[in-house]
Every structure is written in structure tokens, then in C-alpha cells.
Enzyme design. Sequence first.
Site, PDB file in Angstrom:
ATOM      1  N   LYS A 126      -4.992   2.020  11.059  1.00 55.08           N
ATOM      2  CA  LYS A 126      -6.301   2.450  11.543  1.00 55.08           C
ATOM      3  C   LYS A 126      -7.283   2.492  10.358  1.00 55.08           C
ATOM      4  CE  LYS A 126      -5.683   5.912   9.103  1.00 55.08           C
ATOM      5  NZ  LYS A 126      -6.578   6.088   7.939  1.00 55.08           N
ATOM      6  N   ASP A 179     -11.649   6.554   7.445  1.00 51.30           N
ATOM      7  CA  ASP A 179     -10.326   6.911   6.936  1.00 51.30           C
ATOM      8  C   ASP A 179      -9.680   8.070   7.686  1.00 51.30           C
ATOM      9  OD1 ASP A 179      -8.326   6.276   4.832  1.00 51.30           O
ATOM     10  OD2 ASP A 179      -8.662   8.356   4.275  1.00 51.30           O
ATOM     11  N   SER A 217       2.964  -9.618  -1.032  1.00 54.15           N
ATOM     12  CA  SER A 217       1.789  -9.223  -1.792  1.00 54.15           C
ATOM     13  C   SER A 217       1.130 -10.509  -2.264  1.00 54.15           C
ATOM     14  CB  SER A 217       2.190  -8.347  -2.985  1.00 54.15           C
ATOM     15  OG  SER A 217       1.083  -8.116  -3.831  1.00 54.15           O
ATOM     16  N   ARG A 218      -0.082 -10.402  -2.751  1.00 50.39           N
ATOM     17  CA  ARG A 218      -0.732 -11.588  -3.300  1.00 50.39           C
ATOM     18  C   ARG A 218      -0.233 -11.891  -4.705  1.00 50.39           C
ATOM     19  NH1 ARG A 218      -6.955 -10.659  -1.082  1.00 50.39           N
ATOM     20  NH2 ARG A 218      -6.664 -11.767   0.894  1.00 50.39           N
ATOM     21  N   HIS A 232      -8.327  -6.379   7.895  1.00 55.39           N
ATOM     22  CA  HIS A 232      -7.531  -6.219   9.119  1.00 55.39           C
ATOM     23  C   HIS A 232      -7.763  -7.353  10.113  1.00 55.39           C
ATOM     24  CE1 HIS A 232      -6.990  -1.560   8.641  1.00 55.39           C
ATOM     25  NE2 HIS A 232      -6.486  -2.254   7.637  1.00 55.39           N
ATOM     26  N   ALA A 244       2.476   2.275   3.244  1.00 57.64           N
ATOM     27  CA  ALA A 244       3.630   1.451   3.602  1.00 57.64           C
ATOM     28  C   ALA A 244       4.883   1.944   2.891  1.00 57.64           C
ATOM     29  CB  ALA A 244       3.357  -0.014   3.258  1.00 57.64           C
ATOM     30  N   TYR A 271       0.585 -13.745   1.665  1.00 53.16           N
ATOM     31  CA  TYR A 271       0.699 -13.332   3.061  1.00 53.16           C
ATOM     32  C   TYR A 271       1.020 -14.531   3.948  1.00 53.16           C
ATOM     33  CZ  TYR A 271      -1.878  -9.371   1.100  1.00 53.16           C
ATOM     34  OH  TYR A 271      -2.286  -8.315   0.323  1.00 53.16           O
ATOM     35  N   ALA A 283       0.827  -1.201   0.000  1.00 55.79           N
ATOM     36  CA  ALA A 283       0.000   0.000   0.000  1.00 55.79           C
ATOM     37  C   ALA A 283       0.862   1.252   0.000  1.00 55.79           C
ATOM     38  CB  ALA A 283      -0.921  -0.002   1.219  1.00 55.79           C
ATOM     39  N   ARG A 332     -10.791   3.403  -0.709  1.00 54.60           N
ATOM     40  CA  ARG A 332     -11.593   4.213   0.217  1.00 54.60           C
ATOM     41  C   ARG A 332     -13.037   4.342  -0.257  1.00 54.60           C
ATOM     42  NH1 ARG A 332      -6.579   6.728  -0.179  1.00 54.60           N
ATOM     43  NH2 ARG A 332      -5.537   7.230   1.803  1.00 54.60           N
TER      44      ARG A 332
END
Length: 331
Positions: free
Chosen positions: A98, A179, A37-38, A80, A16, A59, A13, A167
Site C-alpha cells: 500500500k 504511508d 534487486s537491481r 508500483h 519485505a 526485476y 525493502a 518516504r
Amino acid sequence: MSNKLRWGIMGAAGIAKGAVIPAIQQSETGVVTALASRDQDKAEAAAKEMNVQTAYGSYEALLADPDIDAVYIPLPNHLHREWAIRAAEAGKHVLCEKPLALNAGQAQEMVDACARAGVHLAEAFMYRHHPLYELVAEIIRSGEIGEIRAIHSAFTFNNADDKSNVRYRKDWGGGSLYDVGCYPLSAARLLLGTEPEAVTVQTFVSAEHDNVDMMASGLVEFAGGVALTFDCGMWASFRNVLEIVGSEGRIELPQAFVINSDNPVFHVHTADQTREIKAPQVNAYTMQADDFAAVVRGEQPPRFAAQDAVANMRLIDACLLSAEQRSRITL
């Protein structure tokens, strides 16, 4: 290297790559050992870009790596809970972006799973680790601005053209309250040191963006007649401010949540004077990583208990319910 906390990054992301990975790499306590990553090619490209040695195409592979002590989870909100719990079960400490989950129930499951596994769980509110907030708290305790009467805060930005952004996926936990609204809510709870009693929130919802809340405005009631008034948004001019109004003065934070590491300042206004106070020039993300590592090493207790994230999710739940029902919700 051997005494540093070894981090695995779960996903590539923007937060990150743009903030957290560089911050850990700049810290004295941590090293980014692997990124997952996938998609293997995506993982390898991101790892190369960020100078991370190991790339995993799943993951699960990251969690199976015995050389990883802790994971950072910047995945979309709806993922999450699953991956924090799986990380805990794999014996990894967890720093999760978050909001911690989609609701307080999920957040509690994550806290319980980490407690059972004996691993540290922290919600990635980086601003709380900046010494600026310690200075603000000292001024409040000193009585310089008197008794707190109100808190006002706004955290808004305009990203509405990027309609493919996560988002704007309602089922993924999209929306401005999740967000950016979570920041003023957590800040008011932090500064007042107590939990709210009721909330009233109104939202602007966009059909172009999967009917997520693109803007929210709210009143959060605390004991003693003190309230937080806030707004948050993803289709509005950028604002990043917080004001604490006291009976004898006020504190104004022009950089409340995104804090400029080169010029972290805030202002104290009283009847006699206005003072500009400079906080130490530090990277809040690095401070967050250092605090996390200190807890894992047993050098200090958590500055913010994992249960605090559950309390903040409970407040977000109430805000969302208030907006849906167009009513005042008591907590």
C-alpha cells in the site's frame, strides 16, 4: 513444497525482509523461491540473509522465471504501477504494498491489467486479515455498542532524522497520507461498509523533507452524519490506535494496524462494564499470505476486491487535494 504458492520478492525493502518474507516462510501455503534487486550483489546478500534460494540482479529476470507463481512488490510507491502491470503481463499474481499507486487512475490501470491477464491483485493491508477485525465486526453487528456515531484513529511515528528515506521523496509518492494515513482511511471504509461523501484535510509540510506532508489531520464524512477523524504522521510520537464510538458504547483498539501477535487485544466499553477481548495469536502477514494463496488456488473469493484499492486511492486523492487547496472536497 510442490503444492505451495511460489513467491518472488521484487526488491529488498525493510518491510519485505522484516515482515513479509518471514511470514510467507512461516505459512503453510507459500514458499519464497526468489528475490530480485537491481543490483546482483545486493540481491545475493539479501537472499542469503533471508535463506532464499535464488537471487536475481533485475526485476525482469524475476518475472521471466517460470517457477514463480506470484510476486510481492514492496518498491517505492511510484514504481508500483509499472511493475504490477509488467508482472501481470508475465502471468504472475500480484501482492502490492500500500498504497496501491500514486492515484486512483493508476490503480485502475493496475486492476484492469491484472483482470485482463487473469491474475489475482491484492493490496497489502495486512491488518485487515487479522481475526481481530472479524471480532470487532461481530460486536458492531450484535448491536452491543448501538449505532456507530464516529470513528477516531491515529497512526504516527517519528522517522524524521532519516532524510534519505524514500518516504521523503515527493516525486516517489512520499508523505504521511500515502504511508500511514491510508490505514485509518481504509479501516473506516471497512468498518462502515460504505464510501465517504467528503473530506477536509490539513497537513504539516516540511521543506527539510522535500515538502512532503509530515503530518496530516482530517475529517472524512460518511452518510448519516457519521465521520472519521484521523491524524497520521512521520514526525510525531508513535500511535497506532482506533476507536469506534457508538450510541450505547465504544470499541477501543490499542493496536489498530501494527498488531502484536503475542497479545492481540481490544476493549469494549459500555455503561455496565469494560471487557478486554483477546483475538487469536496469529501473524497478520502470514494470514495475508494464506488468504492470497487461497484465492489463487480457487479455494475462496478475495476477501477484499481489487476495486477496493481504487476506492481507497480515490479517497487519498481527495485528501491530498483538500490539503493543497485548503478546502472541503466532495467525492
